[in-house]
Write a protein that holds these residues in place. Structure first.
Motif, PDB file in Angstrom:
ATOM      1  N   THR A 108       0.820  -1.222   0.000  1.00 25.04           N
ATOM      2  CA  THR A 108       0.000   0.000   0.000  1.00 25.04           C
ATOM      3  C   THR A 108       0.847   1.263   0.000  1.00 25.04           C
ATOM      4  N   PHE A 121      -8.773   3.800  -4.198  1.00 23.57           N
ATOM      5  CA  PHE A 121      -8.985   4.899  -3.255  1.00 23.57           C
ATOM      6  C   PHE A 121      -8.282   6.172  -3.719  1.00 23.57           C
ATOM      7  N   SER A 122      -7.077   6.055  -4.281  1.00 22.45           N
ATOM      8  CA  SER A 122      -6.410   7.243  -4.821  1.00 22.45           C
ATOM      9  C   SER A 122      -7.284   7.894  -5.874  1.00 22.45           C
ATOM     10  N   ILE A 124     -10.571   7.641  -6.234  1.00 24.44           N
ATOM     11  CA  ILE A 124     -11.765   8.223  -5.619  1.00 24.44           C
ATOM     12  C   ILE A 124     -11.439   9.574  -4.984  1.00 24.44           C
ATOM     13  N   PHE A 125     -10.349   9.616  -4.206  1.00 23.38           N
ATOM     14  CA  PHE A 125     -10.015  10.873  -3.517  1.00 23.38           C
ATOM     15  C   PHE A 125      -9.607  11.962  -4.506  1.00 23.38           C
ATOM     16  N   VAL A 139     -17.579   8.787   1.643  1.00 26.70           N
ATOM     17  CA  VAL A 139     -16.962   7.501   1.273  1.00 26.70           C
ATOM     18  C   VAL A 139     -16.890   6.627   2.524  1.00 26.70           C
ATOM     19  N   VAL A 141     -16.290   2.652   4.265  1.00 27.93           N
ATOM     20  CA  VAL A 141     -15.631   1.360   4.071  1.00 27.93           C
ATOM     21  C   VAL A 141     -16.129   0.338   5.094  1.00 27.93           C
ATOM     22  N   VAL A 183     -14.019   7.442   5.317  1.00 32.98           N
ATOM     23  CA  VAL A 183     -12.602   7.721   5.025  1.00 32.98           C
ATOM     24  C   VAL A 183     -12.494   8.952   4.132  1.00 32.98           C
ATOM     25  N   ASP A 184     -11.413   9.733   4.357  1.00 33.94           N
ATOM     26  CA  ASP A 184     -11.220  10.896   3.500  1.00 33.94           C
ATOM     27  C   ASP A 184      -9.758  11.074   3.092  1.00 33.94           C
ATOM     28  N   MET A 186      -5.815   8.664   2.160  1.00 33.33           N
ATOM     29  CA  MET A 186      -5.155   7.377   2.027  1.00 33.33           C
ATOM     30  C   MET A 186      -4.675   6.867   3.382  1.00 33.33           C
ATOM     31  N   VAL A 189      -7.452   5.061   5.004  1.00 32.19           N
ATOM     32  CA  VAL A 189      -7.691   3.781   4.315  1.00 32.19           C
ATOM     33  C   VAL A 189      -6.624   2.766   4.715  1.00 32.19           C
ATOM     34  N   VAL A 220     -16.444  -0.516  -0.603  1.00 29.67           N
ATOM     35  CA  VAL A 220     -16.385   0.937  -0.524  1.00 29.67           C
ATOM     36  C   VAL A 220     -17.661   1.492  -1.143  1.00 29.67           C
TER      37      VAL A 220
END
Ligand code: ADP
Ligand code: MG
Length: 334
Positions: A108, A121-122, A124-125, A139, A141, A183-184, A186, A189, A220
Motif C-alpha cells: 500500500t 482509493f487514490s 476516488i479521492f 466515502v 468502508v 474515510v477521507d 489514504m 484507508v 467501498v
C-alpha cells in the motif's frame, strides 16, 4: 441506461505470476505462456501436450504486466461507474501463492507495487478533490471475512464475533452490526486495511494458511450529493480476495481442515454458477442463496452492476494441475 456502457458487464481476466526467487533458482520449467494478451498456453510437464484457453478472457496479463496495467484495465472502468451510482465487484481467484492479495492490495505504500484497492482509493479521492463546489461526497468502508460460511467483521474490536446476515425489503441483504468507517484520505484507508488484514482468518492455526482459507470482502460505498439540484447517487464496489482455490487432498486433510475445504469448494463453485448464470441470458434462476458469499454480493452482481474476475495462476510446472483447474473455472464462468 445500461446501453451506453462501453464495458461488458462481466469480464474475466487471467494474470500469470512471475517466478519468485526460489522457483527461479531451482531449475523449474515455466509451463505457462501468453499469446496476444488473450490466450493462455500451458504445456504439460514432460510432454509436448499443450492446453490452450482463449477467447472467453477479456485479457491475459503475462508476467511482465505491472500493477498499474492490471488496475487500469480491470478496475478503472468500474470505478468510473461508481460515481454514477452503479455497483461493482472485483474478484481475485486462484490457488494460494499466485498473487491474489498482491493484485488486490499489494504494497500500500510503494507506488509500483500498489494493488487495485489502494489505487481505487487514490482515484476516488482525486476525483473528489477536483469536483465542483456543488458536490459533496461520503466515502464509507466495511471489511469483512467469510470463513467456514461464518461472517466476521475484520474492523471490529472483537473480530472473532460471528455476525448474522439479514434481509429487509427496503435495504436488501445486509450484515447485522457490521461497522462502516468514513474515510477521507489514504492514511485512513491504510489504517483500516492494516487493521483488517491483521484480523484475517482468526480461526486458522497454521501460520502459512493464515489468510488463504477465507474470503475477504472490502466494500467501498460512495454517496455523491449535488447540493444545487438536491439529488444523490449511491454506488458500491466490492473488492474480494477469495479463499485459495486449491484442492485439498483427502489423504492429507483431517477433520476440521476437510470440512473447511468442503465449504471453500462449495462457495467457489456457487460463485462460478452465479456468474455463469448471469452471463447466460437464457437462465432465469440465479442461485445467489446457495452461499453466504453470493448472498452478500447479490445486489452487486447482475443487473446494471459491473463484475470483473482476475484468475491468478503460477507459471511453474509444479502447479500444472491447479493452473488447469483455475483456467477451467475462469473459462466456465463466462
Ligand atoms: P495469494 O494471496 O494468492 O496467496 P500472494 O498475493 O500472497 O498470493 O502472492 C504470493 C507471493 O508472490 C507474495 O510474496 C507476492 O508479493 C508475490 N507476487 C504475487 N504476484 C506477483 C507479481 N505479479 N509480481 C511480483 N510478485 C508477485
Ligand atoms: Mg492472499
Amino acid at each position: 441506461m445500461n446501453k451506453e456502457s462501453t464495458v461488458e458487464n462481466v469480464r474475466v481476466f487471467v494474470r500469470v505470476r512471475p517466478f519468485n526467487f526460489l522457483e527461479g533458482n531451482s531449475g523449474l520449467r515455466q509451463v505457462v505462456s501468453v499469446e496476444e494478451n488473450e490466450a493462455v498456453l500451458v504445456t504439460k510437464p514432460n510432454t509436448a501436450k499443450t492446453y490452450k484457453k482463449s477467447y472467453n478472457f477479456s485479457k491475459v496479463f503475462d508476467i511482465s504486466a505491472t500493477q498499474m496495467d492490471v488496475y487500469r484495465t480491470v478496475a478503472v472502468p468500474i470505478v468510473e461507474k461508481l460515481f454514477e451510482g452503479y455497483n461493482g465487484t472485483i474478484f481475485a481467484y486462484g490457488q494460494s501463492g499466485t498473487g491474489k492479495t498482491y493484485t488486490m492490495i499489494g504494497d500500500t505504500l510503494k507506488d509500483p507495487q500498489k494493488g487495485i484497492i489502494p489505487n481505487i482509493f487514490s482515484h476516488i479521492f482525486s476525483e473528489i478533490s477536483v469536483a465542483n463546489n456543488d458536490m459533496s461526497y461520503l466515502v464509507t468502508v466495511t471489511y469483512l471475512e467469510i470463513y467456514n460460511e461464518e461472517v466476521r467483521d475484520l474492523l471490529a474490536d472483537d473480530a472473532n464475533k460471528k455476525l448474522a446476515i439479514r434481509e429487509r425489503t427496503d435495504v436488501g441483504v445486509y450484515v447485522k452490526d457490521l461497522l462502516g468507517f468514513t474515510v477521507d484520505s489514504m492514511e485512513s484507508v491504510n489504517d483500516l486495511l492494516n487493521r483488517g488484514n491483521k484480523n484475517r482468518a482468526i480461526g486458522s492455526t497454521k501460520l502459512n494458511a493464515l489468510s488463504s482459507r477465507s474470503h475477504a470482502i472490502l466494500t467501498v460505498a460512495v454517496e455523491s450529493k449535488n447540493k444545487s439540484t438536491n439529488t444523490a447517487k449511491f454506488g458500491k464496489l466490492n473488492l474480494v480476495d477469495l479463499a485459495g482455490s486449491e484442492r485439498v487432498s483427502k489423504s492429507q486433510a483431517t477433520g476440521e481442515r476437510l470440512r473447511e475445504a468442503g465449504k471453500i469448494n462449495l462457495s467457489l463453485s456457487v460463485l462460478g454458477n452465479v456468474i455463469s448464470a448471469l452471463v447466460d441470458q437464457s437462465t432465469t434462476h440465479i442461485p445467489y442463496r446457495n452461499s453466504k458469499l453470493t448472498r452478500l454480493l447479490q445486489d452487486s452482481l447482475g443487473g446494471n452492476s459491473l463484475t470483473a474476475m482476475v484468475a491468478m495462476v503460477s507459471a511453474s510446472e509444479l502447479d500444472y494441475d491447479e493452473t488447469i483447474n483455475t483456467l477451467m473455472y475462469a473459462d466456465r464462468v463466462k
